[in-house]
Design a protein around this motif. Structure first.
Motif, PDB file in Angstrom:
ATOM      1  N   MET A  25      -7.997   4.900   4.232  1.00 33.32           N
ATOM      2  CA  MET A  25      -8.553   3.337   4.119  1.00 33.32           C
ATOM      3  C   MET A  25      -8.483   2.479   5.682  1.00 33.32           C
ATOM      4  O   MET A  25      -9.190   1.791   5.837  1.00 33.32           O
ATOM      5  CB  MET A  25      -8.212   3.047   2.920  1.00 33.32           C
ATOM      6  N   GLY A  26      -6.953   2.073   5.651  1.00 30.92           N
ATOM      7  CA  GLY A  26      -5.939   1.376   6.923  1.00 30.92           C
ATOM      8  C   GLY A  26      -6.812   2.182   8.117  1.00 30.92           C
ATOM      9  O   GLY A  26      -7.672   1.624   9.260  1.00 30.92           O
ATOM     10  N   GLN A  27      -6.883   3.459   8.587  1.00 32.63           N
ATOM     11  CA  GLN A  27      -7.194   3.927   9.389  1.00 32.63           C
ATOM     12  C   GLN A  27      -8.760   4.094  10.182  1.00 32.63           C
ATOM     13  O   GLN A  27      -9.455   3.367  11.100  1.00 32.63           O
ATOM     14  CB  GLN A  27      -7.426   5.601   9.549  1.00 32.63           C
ATOM     15  N   ARG A  28      -9.889   3.784   8.717  1.00 31.28           N
ATOM     16  CA  ARG A  28     -11.023   2.891   8.979  1.00 31.28           C
ATOM     17  C   ARG A  28     -10.585   2.051   9.117  1.00 31.28           C
ATOM     18  O   ARG A  28     -12.748   1.338   8.387  1.00 31.28           O
ATOM     19  CB  ARG A  28     -12.219   3.800   7.435  1.00 31.28           C
ATOM     20  N   GLY A  29     -10.338   0.973   8.729  1.00 31.85           N
ATOM     21  CA  GLY A  29     -10.119  -0.662   8.531  1.00 31.85           C
ATOM     22  C   GLY A  29     -10.916  -1.170   7.352  1.00 31.85           C
ATOM     23  O   GLY A  29     -11.233  -1.931   7.703  1.00 31.85           O
ATOM     24  N   PHE A  30     -10.965  -0.811   6.125  1.00 34.09           N
ATOM     25  CA  PHE A  30     -10.480  -0.954   5.365  1.00 34.09           C
ATOM     26  C   PHE A  30      -9.216  -1.339   4.333  1.00 34.09           C
ATOM     27  O   PHE A  30      -8.867  -0.381   4.541  1.00 34.09           O
ATOM     28  CB  PHE A  30     -11.514   0.371   4.727  1.00 34.09           C
ATOM     29  N   ASN A  31      -9.474  -2.407   4.012  1.00 33.85           N
ATOM     30  CA  ASN A  31      -8.549  -3.289   2.909  1.00 33.85           C
ATOM     31  C   ASN A  31      -8.043  -3.278   1.680  1.00 33.85           C
ATOM     32  O   ASN A  31      -9.649  -2.648   0.736  1.00 33.85           O
ATOM     33  CB  ASN A  31      -8.710  -4.398   3.683  1.00 33.85           C
ATOM     34  N   ILE A  32      -7.731  -2.699   1.492  1.00 32.90           N
ATOM     35  CA  ILE A  32      -6.887  -2.507   0.212  1.00 32.90           C
ATOM     36  C   ILE A  32      -6.370  -3.569  -1.155  1.00 32.90           C
ATOM     37  O   ILE A  32      -5.247  -3.995  -0.379  1.00 32.90           O
ATOM     38  CB  ILE A  32      -5.845  -0.712  -0.441  1.00 32.90           C
ATOM     39  N   ASP A  33      -7.240  -4.467  -1.941  1.00 30.94           N
ATOM     40  CA  ASP A  33      -6.938  -5.610  -2.087  1.00 30.94           C
ATOM     41  C   ASP A  33      -5.552  -5.016  -3.405  1.00 30.94           C
ATOM     42  O   ASP A  33      -4.492  -6.107  -3.494  1.00 30.94           O
ATOM     43  CB  ASP A  33      -7.835  -6.062  -3.013  1.00 30.94           C
ATOM     44  N   SER A  34      -5.436  -4.440  -3.811  1.00 31.01           N
ATOM     45  CA  SER A  34      -4.728  -3.628  -4.828  1.00 31.01           C
ATOM     46  C   SER A  34      -4.913  -2.345  -4.840  1.00 31.01           C
ATOM     47  O   SER A  34      -5.519  -1.549  -5.211  1.00 31.01           O
ATOM     48  CB  SER A  34      -4.707  -4.105  -6.426  1.00 31.01           C
TER      49      SER A  34
END
Length: 165
Positions: A25-34
């Motif tokens: 998720m982080g490498q692709r620039g996607f944020n984790i809300d929870s």
């Protein structure tokens, strides 16, 4: 249009799987809300529930990337159909004896409960959807929140409905 998406991922219950999913998720620039993780109905497998934000294209990319991970068995977009989503919160508020009955009156409609009492504080437990948890926290702020811990969302498809895979 950006919206919240709840995704369920069935994964092998092995060390490092959570880190690989979070790194993806982080490498692709996607944020984790929870993100929540726990045992599933299948021995040897865990279920992750991830809430993220984005448009349909972003969601499609996230789902494709999850499917490529070796430890991922199944990816389900829960928010594409009817689902039950809950969160747990523990809130420690300042509460002298005079304020306790007032706080009880506030938490009662939320079906929250007091799970610890000390001479100067209360610990309140509540479960519900994120909006309910947010509303309770807002009402408790004037009393002085000393500490707060939220689990993040966990979810499952409702009834016999099948979510999109």
């Amino acid at each position: 249009m950006e919206q919240k998406h709840t995704i369920s991922i069935l994964v092998n219950d092995e060390p490092g799987v959570l880190a690989r999913v979070a790194n993806l998720m982080g490498q692709r620039g996607f944020n984790i809300d929870s993100i929540t993780v726990g045992q599933s109905e299948e021995p040897g497998f865990s279920r992750m529930t991830i809430v993220t934000s984005g448009d349909e294209r972003t969601l499609e990319q996230i789902m494709k990337h999850f499917h490529k991970l070796i430890d991922v068995l199944k990816v389900t977009h829960l928010s594409s159909s009817s689902m039950v989503a809950r969160e747990l919160v523990l809130v420690k508020v300042e509460a002298n004896p005079a304020a306790r009955s007032e706080i009880n009156g506030i938490i009662d409609p939320f079906r929250a409960s007091i799970v610890d009492v000390s001479p100067t504080s209360l610990v309140i437990q509540a479960t519900g959807d994120s909006d309910k948890v947010d509303a309770l926290i807002e009402l408790l702020k004037p009393y002085g929140i000393k500490e707060l811990s939220r689990t993040g969302v966990t979810a499952i498809s409702r009834g016999s409905a099948l979510a999109k895979v």
